[in-house]
Design a protein around this motif. Structure first.
Motif, PDB file in Angstrom:
ATOM      1  N   ALA A 110       0.832  -1.206   0.000  1.00  0.00           N
ATOM      2  CA  ALA A 110       0.000   0.000   0.000  1.00  0.00           C
ATOM      3  C   ALA A 110       0.864   1.253   0.000  1.00  0.00           C
ATOM      4  CB  ALA A 110      -0.931  -0.017   1.213  1.00  0.00           C
ATOM      5  N   ILE A 111       1.904   1.259   0.815  1.00  0.00           N
ATOM      6  CA  ILE A 111       2.784   2.429   0.899  1.00  0.00           C
ATOM      7  C   ILE A 111       3.504   2.653  -0.425  1.00  0.00           C
ATOM      8  CG2 ILE A 111       4.899   3.317   1.979  1.00  0.00           C
ATOM      9  CD1 ILE A 111       3.932   1.988   4.582  1.00  0.00           C
ATOM     10  N   LEU A 112       4.002   1.584  -1.021  1.00  0.00           N
ATOM     11  CA  LEU A 112       4.731   1.721  -2.286  1.00  0.00           C
ATOM     12  C   LEU A 112       3.835   2.255  -3.400  1.00  0.00           C
ATOM     13  CD1 LEU A 112       6.950  -1.501  -2.303  1.00  0.00           C
ATOM     14  CD2 LEU A 112       7.668   0.863  -1.942  1.00  0.00           C
ATOM     15  N   SER A 113       2.543   2.039  -3.283  1.00  0.00           N
ATOM     16  CA  SER A 113       1.635   2.517  -4.336  1.00  0.00           C
ATOM     17  C   SER A 113       1.434   4.031  -4.289  1.00  0.00           C
ATOM     18  CB  SER A 113       0.277   1.807  -4.209  1.00  0.00           C
ATOM     19  OG  SER A 113      -0.399   2.220  -3.037  1.00  0.00           O
ATOM     20  N   ILE A 114       1.764   4.673  -3.151  1.00  0.00           N
ATOM     21  CA  ILE A 114       1.528   6.118  -3.023  1.00  0.00           C
ATOM     22  C   ILE A 114       2.773   6.904  -2.599  1.00  0.00           C
ATOM     23  CG2 ILE A 114      -0.918   5.821  -2.466  1.00  0.00           C
ATOM     24  CD1 ILE A 114      -0.198   6.220   0.483  1.00  0.00           C
ATOM     25  N   ALA A 115       3.834   6.221  -2.166  1.00  0.00           N
ATOM     26  CA  ALA A 115       5.001   6.913  -1.595  1.00  0.00           C
ATOM     27  C   ALA A 115       5.765   7.702  -2.643  1.00  0.00           C
ATOM     28  CB  ALA A 115       5.919   5.911  -0.912  1.00  0.00           C
ATOM     29  N   LYS A 116       6.300   8.842  -2.191  1.00  0.00           N
ATOM     30  CA  LYS A 116       7.185   9.655  -3.023  1.00  0.00           C
ATOM     31  C   LYS A 116       8.621   9.507  -2.516  1.00  0.00           C
ATOM     32  CE  LYS A 116       3.466  12.992  -3.729  1.00  0.00           C
ATOM     33  NZ  LYS A 116       3.008  14.401  -3.517  1.00  0.00           N
ATOM     34  N   ALA A 117       9.547   9.983  -3.287  1.00  0.00           N
ATOM     35  CA  ALA A 117      10.964   9.770  -2.971  1.00  0.00           C
ATOM     36  C   ALA A 117      11.366  10.375  -1.635  1.00  0.00           C
ATOM     37  CB  ALA A 117      11.834  10.341  -4.089  1.00  0.00           C
ATOM     38  N   ASP A 118      10.729  11.478  -1.217  1.00  0.00           N
ATOM     39  CA  ASP A 118      11.110  12.133   0.026  1.00  0.00           C
ATOM     40  C   ASP A 118      10.252  11.701   1.215  1.00  0.00           C
ATOM     41  OD1 ASP A 118       8.867  13.295  -0.996  1.00  0.00           O
ATOM     42  OD2 ASP A 118       9.574  15.365  -0.870  1.00  0.00           O
ATOM     43  N   ASP A 119       9.391  10.706   1.030  1.00  0.00           N
ATOM     44  CA  ASP A 119       8.639  10.145   2.150  1.00  0.00           C
ATOM     45  C   ASP A 119       9.522   9.172   2.929  1.00  0.00           C
ATOM     46  OD1 ASP A 119       6.320  11.540   1.572  1.00  0.00           O
ATOM     47  OD2 ASP A 119       5.499   9.951   0.307  1.00  0.00           O
ATOM     48  N   GLU A 120       9.057   8.778   4.101  1.00  0.00           N
ATOM     49  CA  GLU A 120       9.834   7.892   4.964  1.00  0.00           C
ATOM     50  C   GLU A 120       8.917   6.875   5.636  1.00  0.00           C
ATOM     51  OE1 GLU A 120      12.778   8.113   8.935  1.00  0.00           O
ATOM     52  OE2 GLU A 120      11.890   9.934   8.079  1.00  0.00           O
ATOM     53  N   VAL A 121       9.474   5.722   5.957  1.00  0.00           N
ATOM     54  CA  VAL A 121       8.746   4.683   6.691  1.00  0.00           C
ATOM     55  C   VAL A 121       9.452   4.444   8.019  1.00  0.00           C
ATOM     56  CG1 VAL A 121       8.026   2.264   6.739  1.00  0.00           C
ATOM     57  CG2 VAL A 121       7.869   3.578   4.604  1.00  0.00           C
ATOM     58  N   LEU A 122       8.685   4.416   9.104  1.00  0.00           N
ATOM     59  CA  LEU A 122       9.208   4.052  10.419  1.00  0.00           C
ATOM     60  C   LEU A 122       8.592   2.721  10.816  1.00  0.00           C
ATOM     61  CD1 LEU A 122      10.696   4.670  13.127  1.00  0.00           C
ATOM     62  CD2 LEU A 122       8.565   5.745  13.891  1.00  0.00           C
ATOM     63  N   LEU A 123       9.434   1.724  11.042  1.00  0.00           N
ATOM     64  CA  LEU A 123       8.971   0.413  11.492  1.00  0.00           C
ATOM     65  C   LEU A 123       9.266   0.266  12.974  1.00  0.00           C
ATOM     66  CD1 LEU A 123       7.879  -2.483  10.871  1.00  0.00           C
ATOM     67  CD2 LEU A 123      10.276  -3.150  10.579  1.00  0.00           C
ATOM     68  N   ARG A 124       8.210   0.136  13.785  1.00  0.00           N
ATOM     69  CA  ARG A 124       8.376  -0.159  15.210  1.00  0.00           C
ATOM     70  C   ARG A 124       8.421  -1.677  15.343  1.00  0.00           C
ATOM     71  NH1 ARG A 124       3.943   4.056  17.729  1.00  0.00           N
ATOM     72  NH2 ARG A 124       2.563   2.864  16.367  1.00  0.00           N
ATOM     73  N   LEU A 125       9.621  -2.167  15.579  1.00  0.00           N
ATOM     74  CA  LEU A 125       9.887  -3.604  15.517  1.00  0.00           C
ATOM     75  C   LEU A 125      10.044  -4.194  16.906  1.00  0.00           C
ATOM     76  CD1 LEU A 125      10.704  -6.200  13.937  1.00  0.00           C
ATOM     77  CD2 LEU A 125      13.029  -5.280  13.862  1.00  0.00           C
ATOM     78  N   GLU A 126       9.383  -5.322  17.123  1.00  0.00           N
ATOM     79  CA  GLU A 126       9.532  -6.049  18.385  1.00  0.00           C
ATOM     80  C   GLU A 126       9.505  -7.538  18.085  1.00  0.00           C
ATOM     81  OE1 GLU A 126       7.151  -6.815  22.580  1.00  0.00           O
ATOM     82  OE2 GLU A 126       6.906  -4.880  21.560  1.00  0.00           O
ATOM     83  N   SER A 127      10.651  -8.190  18.243  1.00  0.00           N
ATOM     84  CA  SER A 127      10.715  -9.630  17.976  1.00  0.00           C
ATOM     85  C   SER A 127      11.984 -10.217  18.562  1.00  0.00           C
ATOM     86  CB  SER A 127      10.677  -9.898  16.465  1.00  0.00           C
ATOM     87  OG  SER A 127      10.888 -11.270  16.226  1.00  0.00           O
TER      88      SER A 127
END
Length: 331
Positions: A110-127
């Motif tokens: 979903a993100i890749l379908s709308i993201a622009k080059a200057d956007d960012e993804v934050l993954l809150r990871l717990e494992s």
């Protein structure tokens, strides 16, 4: 009063019996539906920036007098609204088999379908890690962001160990809370062997394979030194692949120092360059709210019919038993 008690007890037993039958029928029907139709989910976007603004306005209303509050609101409305870049927040709470990867796949698509080059993804990871192939696929899903040159920051508030760190090292930047558990670049396998127990009770176990190493060690057969050596060799090969993977994504690491299977707390991980900064995900999001439009993206799987019927029936039974308990207590 005794009559009411007996009647209540009879009624509770009857309802329990009927509900039990309904649960069984519901589970069978749910299982049939789940086989005929794949589980589907729903993608949810939450505007965290709007939530933050609403919260700030509510606090200002509580703290300010009526006139100053109106002036503050007016000042907010007259602020120039520049086009902001976006920060998409994802959550991954990994289980042993990394089944959460199904939702992660949908979220990233979903993100890749709308993201622009200057956007960012934050993954809150717990494992704490899990099976190699499951976490390998989860890491590959994150790598899709890298291939599209979308900046990825991974936040470790509690733990990202083993397969969890395999995912974390995909990030362009890793932040960690001071005492988050990080690392454990190692491989482990363990299993019990019941062969002596079977022999003690005169139970034969037979296993047929084609290929010398189709089965190296087994739960019920008699393990051999040759099989154990081969299994250990496979573990070492997996460890080498793990180290190579981490090195490719974090070349600044002294891989021989950190790939011992140990884990470290956030402060120690920073010194070893396993992470890039000491910071919680909350601080990172708060800082981003002033510069970016922040959205939380979550793919929520819909519960199957069996799960819904089971939970509903359990609630009904629980309520009736509570009423029965109250009746007994009052008596």
């Amino acid at each position: 009063m005794a009559f009411l008690y007996e009647y209540g007890l009879f009624l509770a037993k009857t309802i329990t019996f009927v509900v039990a039958i309904a649960v069984v029928i519901g589970l069978i029907a749910g299982a049939a539906l789940s086989r005929s139709k794949p589980k589907k989910g729903q993608l949810q976007f939450t505007d965290l920036s709007a939530d933050y603004q609403d919260q700030t306005a509510e606090l200002q209303q509580q703290l300010l007098e009526k006139k100053p509050f109106k002036q503050w609101l007016k000042a907010q409305k007259t602020k120039p609204q520049a086009d902001k870049t976006r920060l998409f927040v994802l959550d991954f709470h990994g289980s042993m088999d990394a089944r959460e990867t199904d939702s992660l796949r949908e979220e990233i698509s979903a993100i890749l379908s709308i993201a622009k080059a200057d956007d960012e993804v934050l993954l809150r990871l717990e494992s704490g890690g899990g099976v190699v192939h499951g976490y390998g696929l989860a890491a590959s899903q994150l790598d899709r962001l890298n291939k599209r040159q979308i900046n990825l920051t991974v936040a470790v508030d509690k733990v990202a160990a083993s397969g969890g760190y395999m995912m974390a090292c995909i990030g362009n930047k890793i932040i960690a809370a001071p005492f988050a558990i990080v690392g454990s670049i190692g491989v482990i396998a363990q299993l019990p062997n019941f062969n002596r127990l079977l022999k003690k009770h005169n139970v034969d176990f037979e296993q047929f394979t084609a290929g010398e190493f189709k089965r190296t060690v087994t739960l019920f057969g008699e393990n051999t030194d040759k099989g154990r050596d081969k299994f250990q060799q496979e573990l070492e090969q997996t460890h080498q692949l793990f180290k190579r993977f981490v090195t490719e994504h974090r070349p600044q690491l002294d891989i021989q120092q950190v790939a011992t299977g140990e884990h470290w707390f956030g402060y120690q991980a920073l010194e070893l360059q396993l992470v890039d900064a000491i910071q919680t995900s909350d601080d990172y999001i708060m800082a981003a709210l002033t510069e970016r439009q922040v959205y939380q993206v979550k793919y929520q799987l819909r519960k199957g019919m069996a799960e819904k019927v089971g939970m509903g029936s359990a609630n009904i039974v629980s309520q009736w038993w509570q009423k029965l308990f109250q009746l007994n207590w009052q008596r």
